[in-house]
Design an enzyme around this catalytic site. Structure first.
Site, PDB file in Angstrom:
ATOM      1  N   HIS A 228     -19.295  -5.311  19.698  1.00  0.00           N
ATOM      2  CA  HIS A 228     -19.422  -4.530  20.876  1.00  0.00           C
ATOM      3  C   HIS A 228     -19.250  -5.148  22.155  1.00  0.00           C
ATOM      4  O   HIS A 228     -18.713  -4.430  22.873  1.00  0.00           O
ATOM      5  CB  HIS A 228     -21.199  -4.183  20.648  1.00  0.00           C
ATOM      6  CG  HIS A 228     -21.556  -3.374  21.772  1.00  0.00           C
ATOM      7  ND1 HIS A 228     -21.063  -1.890  21.813  1.00  0.00           N
ATOM      8  CD2 HIS A 228     -21.810  -3.573  22.963  1.00  0.00           C
ATOM      9  CE1 HIS A 228     -21.234  -1.522  22.977  1.00  0.00           C
ATOM     10  NE2 HIS A 228     -21.889  -2.392  23.633  1.00  0.00           N
ATOM     11  N   HIS A 379     -14.322   9.338  19.937  1.00  0.00           N
ATOM     12  CA  HIS A 379     -15.216   8.790  21.099  1.00  0.00           C
ATOM     13  C   HIS A 379     -14.246   7.520  21.700  1.00  0.00           C
ATOM     14  O   HIS A 379     -14.282   7.331  22.838  1.00  0.00           O
ATOM     15  CB  HIS A 379     -16.445   8.240  20.577  1.00  0.00           C
ATOM     16  CG  HIS A 379     -17.096   6.922  21.424  1.00  0.00           C
ATOM     17  ND1 HIS A 379     -17.411   7.024  22.403  1.00  0.00           N
ATOM     18  CD2 HIS A 379     -17.082   5.773  20.845  1.00  0.00           C
ATOM     19  CE1 HIS A 379     -17.853   5.914  22.893  1.00  0.00           C
ATOM     20  NE2 HIS A 379     -17.582   4.845  21.843  1.00  0.00           N
ATOM     21  N   HIS A 381     -11.000   6.973  21.514  1.00  0.00           N
ATOM     22  CA  HIS A 381     -10.004   7.086  22.286  1.00  0.00           C
ATOM     23  C   HIS A 381     -10.091   7.622  23.658  1.00  0.00           C
ATOM     24  O   HIS A 381      -9.292   7.779  24.560  1.00  0.00           O
ATOM     25  CB  HIS A 381      -9.030   8.395  21.410  1.00  0.00           C
ATOM     26  CG  HIS A 381      -8.232   7.594  20.383  1.00  0.00           C
ATOM     27  ND1 HIS A 381      -8.744   7.376  19.129  1.00  0.00           N
ATOM     28  CD2 HIS A 381      -7.058   7.109  20.297  1.00  0.00           C
ATOM     29  CE1 HIS A 381      -8.029   6.667  18.545  1.00  0.00           C
ATOM     30  NE2 HIS A 381      -6.853   6.291  18.923  1.00  0.00           N
TER      31      HIS A 381
HETATM   32  C1  HEM Z   1      -0.065   8.287  20.977  1.00  0.00           C
HETATM   33  C2  HEM Z   1      -1.199   7.707  21.262  1.00  0.00           C
HETATM   34  C3  HEM Z   1      -2.379   7.783  20.105  1.00  0.00           C
HETATM   35  C4  HEM Z   1      -2.430   8.435  19.271  1.00  0.00           C
HETATM   36  C5  HEM Z   1      -1.685   9.765  18.643  1.00  0.00           C
HETATM   37  C6  HEM Z   1      -3.523   7.957  18.352  1.00  0.00           C
HETATM   38  C7  HEM Z   1      -4.137   8.306  17.131  1.00  0.00           C
HETATM   39  C8  HEM Z   1      -5.136   7.634  16.265  1.00  0.00           C
HETATM   40  C9  HEM Z   1      -5.302   8.230  14.931  1.00  0.00           C
HETATM   41  C10 HEM Z   1      -4.733   9.569  14.178  1.00  0.00           C
HETATM   42  C11 HEM Z   1      -6.101   7.201  14.395  1.00  0.00           C
HETATM   43  C12 HEM Z   1      -6.755   7.291  13.063  1.00  0.00           C
HETATM   44  C13 HEM Z   1      -8.129   7.566  12.784  1.00  0.00           C
HETATM   45  C14 HEM Z   1      -8.442   7.226  11.327  1.00  0.00           C
HETATM   46  O1  HEM Z   1      -7.675   7.687  10.231  1.00  0.00           O
HETATM   47  O2  HEM Z   1      -9.699   6.528  11.050  1.00  0.00           O
HETATM   48  C15 HEM Z   1      -6.108   6.232  15.520  1.00  0.00           C
HETATM   49  C16 HEM Z   1      -6.993   4.882  15.340  1.00  0.00           C
HETATM   50  C17 HEM Z   1      -7.178   4.064  16.497  1.00  0.00           C
HETATM   51  N1  HEM Z   1      -6.776   4.118  17.446  1.00  0.00           N
HETATM   52 FE1  HEM Z   1      -5.602   5.584  18.395  1.00  0.00          FE
HETATM   53  N2  HEM Z   1      -3.846   6.778  18.992  1.00  0.00           N
HETATM   54  C18 HEM Z   1      -3.491   6.798  20.119  1.00  0.00           C
HETATM   55  C19 HEM Z   1      -3.401   5.668  21.223  1.00  0.00           C
HETATM   56  C20 HEM Z   1      -4.476   4.611  20.926  1.00  0.00           C
HETATM   57  C21 HEM Z   1      -4.679   3.904  22.303  1.00  0.00           C
HETATM   58  C22 HEM Z   1      -4.205   4.046  23.712  1.00  0.00           C
HETATM   59  C23 HEM Z   1      -5.634   3.131  21.739  1.00  0.00           C
HETATM   60  C24 HEM Z   1      -6.535   1.846  22.381  1.00  0.00           C
HETATM   61  C25 HEM Z   1      -6.135   1.442  23.576  1.00  0.00           C
HETATM   62  C26 HEM Z   1      -6.038   3.332  20.352  1.00  0.00           C
HETATM   63  C27 HEM Z   1      -6.859   2.751  19.616  1.00  0.00           C
HETATM   64  C28 HEM Z   1      -7.252   2.842  18.373  1.00  0.00           C
HETATM   65  C29 HEM Z   1      -8.047   2.229  17.352  1.00  0.00           C
HETATM   66  C30 HEM Z   1      -8.708   0.863  17.691  1.00  0.00           C
HETATM   67  C31 HEM Z   1      -8.120   2.972  15.984  1.00  0.00           C
HETATM   68  C32 HEM Z   1      -8.864   2.499  14.846  1.00  0.00           C
HETATM   69  C33 HEM Z   1      -8.119   1.683  13.851  1.00  0.00           C
HETATM   70  C34 HEM Z   1      -9.110   1.382  12.829  1.00  0.00           C
HETATM   71  O3  HEM Z   1      -9.911   2.277  12.604  1.00  0.00           O
HETATM   72  O4  HEM Z   1      -8.987   0.194  12.255  1.00  0.00           O
HETATM   73  N3  HEM Z   1      -5.123   4.273  20.161  1.00  0.00           N
HETATM   74  N4  HEM Z   1      -5.433   6.429  16.557  1.00  0.00           N
HETATM   75 CU   LIG Z   2     -20.933  -0.956  20.221  1.00  0.00          CU
END
Ligand code: HEM
Ligand SMILES: [Cu+2]
Length: 550
Positions: A228, A379, A381
């Site tokens: 957190h 949330h 994102h």
């Molecule tokens: C082109 C830009 C981005 C797209 C299209 C995108 C899309 C996604 C999608 C679709 C997921 C998956 C959700 C799932 O199946 O649980 C995800 C997970 C995640 N994204 Fe992004 N995202 C983008 C940029 C970012 C940025 C800028 C950050 C943080 C600085 C970020 C942090 C994360 C994190 C921490 C997860 C979770 C991974 C996990 O559950 O282990 N994303 N994102």
């Molecule tokens: Cu938290």
């Protein structure tokens, strides 16, 4: 004396900050966002994972995405930016050049180890590193080196600098920018005790075969002790910019120095004792602990509200000084054509929505509805993916010129980039929230799922469309950075934007210029809130074999 306009005494620190920033951009942001559209398209049931080189599954890509963005982008950016705010805040170079060198090389070594493990599919465990999913030792060691050890070394260096500064300036209050830097590093050093214990005592020995089984619930609790407060490790550097720099960029003043100090300090004690709100649905954690952490979560919302008030008040001063009239006219009068300012203002707009959705996650009852659904992904994102990331991009637009002595080029592209990110993340966040409310789970290879939820399809299309916009925006950002770095030297340097407080001459209460009482309070509160949780889990040990799912 100056060299390429860079003050000579800061040359070493500026060079280090530059390297940290570029590593953050190319190995964090770029690598992570490369995976983003694949995941977003998957939500619209378009599967592009079949013929990719290196990436064998959705989960391997998601691990890369999460680690690159949540850990690499933020750790390296923060170390670079906080090096800068420390030296400019104290007005002197960091105390130990050797420590700075060690910080950079240890973080690079960690980065290499972690990327090796992820790219060779040896650690498809997602960025939370949840056991019993088992990764290669290079993954845990690498993450520990760049995300924890490196940041501790920076903290040590900044505290040595603080000590030397105090010796030379007896009785003076710590300059605001330096104080904010100290608060951030203090909070984070305390917060990392959780993952440090988890990695050193459990995960690393286990991955090396020195430990038989693993206790998933115990390691997960230790993870959330850090997991957190890590959000404040991401947010506080953005707040430093909003409080101490943005008002100046907008042509105004910081509304109140004491309020700023109070809000920042409150984040130290209240960041740590709230992490169980990530474990409301986990068995084995007593309900009263969940209730306490849930309650304290709403307390930590308080410094966020103080921040919102102080920052908006500072901006209003700026807007009115620029001739803005009426209730809201000052907003239009702000310098929206300045890419760095526009990025941060838009980041705040998104953060309002992201923060509000956080209150839903934090409510014990509503959490049951959204837990582990794509709502949560929407949330974060809207928070780390926008409030933080867009602010870091905005900071880069003046910090890279400052660190390289070159003028920002491609201003119009930069402005378009910023709006595109805003639009993309707003659309994607909305899509994800809608899918989550229809019950679509997070961390699921959705296009391969054996069932469908017809009502979630529209949200999936929004997620994919928003994701595509974000991808283009990232390319534009990198384009501006590259063109700027290759551009001509600036004829004149701009002043570093540091805002004067409106109540500048007023005395600041001693307890708003001290760290020790806050540290002691934090340790006590954390022991009270986390002690029973960890103690309880130690009393009923559990040993699970490791698992490689993908
Ligand atoms: C082109 C830009 C981005 C797209 C299209 C995108 C899309 C996604 C999608 C679709 C997921 C998956 C959700 C799932 O199946 O649980 C995800 C997970 C995640 N994204 Fe992004 N995202 C983008 C940029 C970012 C940025 C800028 C950050 C943080 C600085 C970020 C942090 C994360 C994190 C921490 C997860 C979770 C991974 C996990 O559950 O282990 N994303 N994102
Ligand atoms: Cu938290």
């Amino acid at each position: 004396m100056e060299s390429r306009g860079i003050p000579l005494e800061f040359r070493g620190d500026y060079a280090d900050a530059r390297k940290h920033l570029l590593t953050a951009i190319f190995f964090g942001l770029v690598l992570g966002v490369l995976m983003g559209p694949l995941q977003a398209l998957d939500k619209a049931r378009i599967d592009l994972y079949q013929n990719l080189p290196l990436i064998k599954s959705y989960y391997q890509g998601l691990t890369l995405h999460g680690v690159a963005l949540a850990l690499i982008w933020t750790s390296f950016f923060n170390v670079g930016f906080l090096t800068f705010t420390a030296v400019r805040g104290f007005g002197r170079p960091l105390q130990s050049r050797r420590l700075s060198r060690a910080t950079l090389w240890i973080m690079w070594a960690g980065l290499a180890l972690a990327l090796f493990a992820i790219l060779t599919n040896r650690a498809t465990v997602l960025f939370t590193a949840y056991a019993p999913l088992k990764g290669h030792w290079t993954f845990y060691t690498g993450v520990a080196l760049f995300a924890v050890v490196g940041t501790w070394l920076l903290a040590a260096n900044v505290f040595l600098t603080y000590r030397a500064w105090k010796r030379d300036n007896p009785g003076r209050k710590t300059p605001l920018l330096a104080f904010g830097t100290l608060v951030t590093l203090t909070m984070w050093t305390l917060a990392t005790s959780g993952v440090a214990t988890e990695f050193v005592i459990y995960l690393i020995p286990w991955s090396l075969g020195l430990r038989e089984g693993i206790d998933p619930l115990l390691t997960r609790s230790l993870f959330w002790l850090t997991g957190h407060p890590i959000v404040y490790w991401w947010l506080l550097p953005a707040y430093l910019s909003w409080y101490f720099m943005l008002p100046r960029q907008a042509g105004g003043k910081l509304f109140s120095e004491s309020m700023a100090r109070l809000a920042l300090l409150l984040f130290i004690p209240f960041s740590l004792p709230v992490g169980v709100h990530h474990m409301y649905t986990d068995p084995g954690v007593a309900t009263h602990s969940k209730m306490l952490h849930g309650f304290l979560t709403f307390v930590v919302f308080l410094p966020s509200l103080i921040t919102a008030f102080t920052v908006v008040a500072s901006l209003e001063i700026a807007g009115r000084q620029r001739g803005g009239r009426g209730w809201l006219g000052w907003i239009r009068a702000l310098p929206w054509r300045e890419p760095s300012v526009a990025a941060q203002l838009l980041a705040m707009v998104l953060f309002t929505v992201g923060g509000a959705s956080g209150l839903i996650n934090a409510s014990y009852v509503l959490n049951l509805l959204v837990h582990n659904t794509l709502f949560v992904v929407g949330h974060f994102h809207l928070t780390v993916g926008s409030a933080v990331t867009l602010t870091f991009m905005g900071i880069s637009y003046w910090l890279i010129p400052e660190l390289t002595g070159r003028a920002l080029r491609g201003r119009r592209v930069a402005l378009a980039q910023v709006w595109l990110w805003f639009l993309g993340v707003a659309i994607m966040g909305r899509g994800m929230a809608a899918m989550g409310l229809e019950g679509v789970p997070r961390r699921t290879w959705w296009s391969q799922a054996a069932y469908q939820i017809a009502e979630a399809q529209a949200g999936g299309v929004m997620t994919a469309a928003g994701g595509a916009l974000l991808f283009v925006s990232m390319l534009l950002f990198v384009g501006v950075v590259v063109v700027t770095m290759r551009g001509a030297e600036a004829p004149a340097r701009q002043a570093v934007p540091v805002a004067e407080p409106l109540d500048g001459g007023m005395p600041v209460p001693v307890w708003l210029n001290r760290l020790t009482p806050w540290v002691v309070g934090t340790v006590v509160l954390t022991l009270l809130a986390w002690g029973p949780v960890v103690w309880g889990l130690l009393q009923s040990p559990f040993s699970a074999p490791g698992l490689r799912a993908w």
